[in-house]
Design an enzyme around this catalytic site. Structure first.
Site: not given
Length: 526
Positions: A80, A127, A129, A149, A154-155
């Site tokens: 990140d 995703t 990404s 997100r 959560t995903r």
């Protein structure tokens, strides 16, 4: 040493990571407490990551508190972090890298094992990404990729709620949180198939640059090998001037004293990515070399010959056609079945069946075998694995890389004391069988033969790819290599054939479409 304050985001994964570092510090006699800090990435959940302003949207607020002196350490997922640190901050230590593979979690009623990655045709995959999206669409262009997100739990809940057919996550995060995934079909997507983000799986411990005492203490929990590997990945990212939103994968690992580095780069999330693989002794100058390979003015081969047919939607074909490289694809051998009815004797008490080629899979299942209930399957590589999927079965062992001796050694460990059936070509070199342990029983089943074609036409392609020793024999009965032509050999036995001929050749990391694309992309054309 005073009691330290560790700054962290508040998600389950971020807290796990911060507590992991807190425990590491406690083990060396340093006390610490946590301070939770919300970042821009945590607050704005309705936008894709590449739509957020600036870089460092999961790290900026932590860095500001670090500079302000309200915390002593910031713990980040290394992937990140922007490649350029704010003035006054430094990465003091990194942890040993967790498994950097990707996990594809699939709702069980959306599974289709006959398709690559076990996803049904047209499945919706979540995703956010760009890197994952570009590489996933290259493998499976029929998929629908939708934004996803939220933190890891959560995903997963969104998948549970059937908002998606499948989601793609970093395996490291799921491993760290020890999440029960038994309700889903779980497909591990290897780093050689979907290249991870630079520094994926590693944690970064960030401090103030002038905190020399703390820097020295943190060297006790630093992992130098990981630091060395991810430094190359991060330098590649930096030289491309990319951030988290760039469709770039870069992964380096040290294996048997050498460094193996994979790079995947696309222009956009829907662009077909270019792939590159290097195996080197030293890392000096490697990042610069990789970036140069992706430059707009580099030269590609005008034409590539390959000694097998290449389908219209084949990954390798798409990788070459992207750069207007002409393909001369034709097999120089023919195969014929030598068994038309399978004696049930061969399938009695079988524990494993091993396939060393696509042909052996296809010819075996053409015999419509009645398989034992709990039989397991081994394959030499991803090409054979794909053929096995089309026959409706998943492989329990997949050989990695093009080194058949290494594949044989690892398979021998897996099947020690078992009974293994080998459907094979009549003239097979028996490389796997020779590596088996004495207590492993072999059931031999030659099921097809290979016949060399006659009067093979010469090719004037820049690059010649040979898929087997038989194809090498067939071509060089009447033909010679032209000056400047370069050779790629699939598998050790094919490479050994060229070695006997005194011809230098390139051996791809993996003997499949992705490995071939990497090998062609890595060739220097003058």
């Amino acid at each position: 040493m005073k009691r330290l304050i560790i700054g962290t985001r508040g998600s389950d994964l971020a807290l796990w990571q911060a507590n992991f570092i807190k425990d590491k510090l406690a083990a060396i006699g340093v006390e610490a407490e946590l301070k939770i800090i919300k970042t821009q990435g945590d607050k704005i959940l309705n936008l894709r990551l590449d739509k957020l302003e600036g870089k460092g949207f999961f790290t900026k607020e932590l860095e500001e508190e670090l500079l302000g002196g309200t915390i002593d350490i910031a713990v980040h997922s290394h992937k990140d972090l922007p490649t350029v640190h704010p003035a006054g901050l430094t990465i003091a230590a990194v942890t040993e890298r967790e498994d950097p593979s990707e996990l594809l979690l699939i709702l069980k009623d959306c599974v289709s094992i006959s398709h690559k990655l076990s996803l049904k045709k047209g499945a919706m995959v979540g995703t956010s990404s760009n890197r994952r999206k570009a590489q996933l669409l290259a493998l499976r262009p029929d998929l629908n990729i939708e934004d996803l997100r939220g933190n890891v739990p959560t995903r997963i809940q969104k998948l549970r709620d059937e908002d998606y057919d499948a989601i793609l996550l970093a395996k490291a995060g799921v491993n760290r949180l020890n999440i029960d995934l038994s309700e889903f079909h779980v497909e591990v997507v290897d780093t050689t198939e979907l290249v991870p983000a630079p520094a994926q799986g590693a944690l970064a411990i960030q401090i103030r640059e002038n905190d020399a005492e703390l820097f020295e203490i943190l060297q006790q929990i630093n992992h130098p090998e990981t630091a060395e590997e991810i430094a190359v990945e991060r330098k590649v990212l930096n030289l491309f001037e990319g951030g988290c939103h760039m469709p770039l994968g870069c992964y380096c690992k040290k294996e048997d004293g050498q460094y193996e580095i994979w790079t995947s780069k696309a222009e956009t999330d829907e662009d077909f990515p270019d792939r590159l693989f290097y195996r080197v002794d030293k890392l000096d100058g490697l990042a610069e070399k990789i970036v140069t390979k992706f430059s707009a003015d580099r030269k590609f081969p005008a034409k590539v010959f390959i000694s097998r047919e290449v389908g219209e939607h084949n990954y390798f074909r798409k990788a070459l056609e992207k750069h207007n490289i002409e393909i001369d694809a034709r097999s120089l051998i023919r195969t014929f079945p030598i068994v038309t009815v399978l004696d049930p004797f061969y399938l009695k008490h079988i524990d494993w069946i091993f396939f060393s080629s696509r042909n052996s899979v296809d010819y075996f299942f053409n015999l419509k075998p009645m398989l034992p209930k709990h039989v397991k399957f081994g394959v030499a590589g991803r090409g054979s694995e794909d053929s096995l999927r089309r026959a409706g079965h998943l492989a329990d062992y997949v050989g990695e890389g093009g080194d058949i001796e290494e594949v044989a050694e690892l398979f021998a460990e897996a099947v020690a004391g078992k009974t293994v059936l080998f459907p094979r070509a009549q003239d097979s070199l028996l490389s796997i069988q020779k590596a088996l342990k004495p207590d492993t029983k072999v059931v031999d089943l030659p099921i097809y033969e290979t016949v060399i074609e006659e009067n093979i036409d010469q090719t004037y392609a820049d690059v010649l790819i040979f898929t087997s020793p038989s194809n090498v024999e067939a071509y060089f009965v009447d033909n010679l290599l032209e000056p400047g032509q370069q050779v790629i050999a699939i598998g050790n036995s094919t490479a050994k054939k060229f070695e006997e001929m005194g011809v230098k050749c390139i051996l791809p990391y993996s003997p499949d479409e992705i490995g071939l694309a990497e090998a062609v992309f890595g060739i220097d054309i003058k």
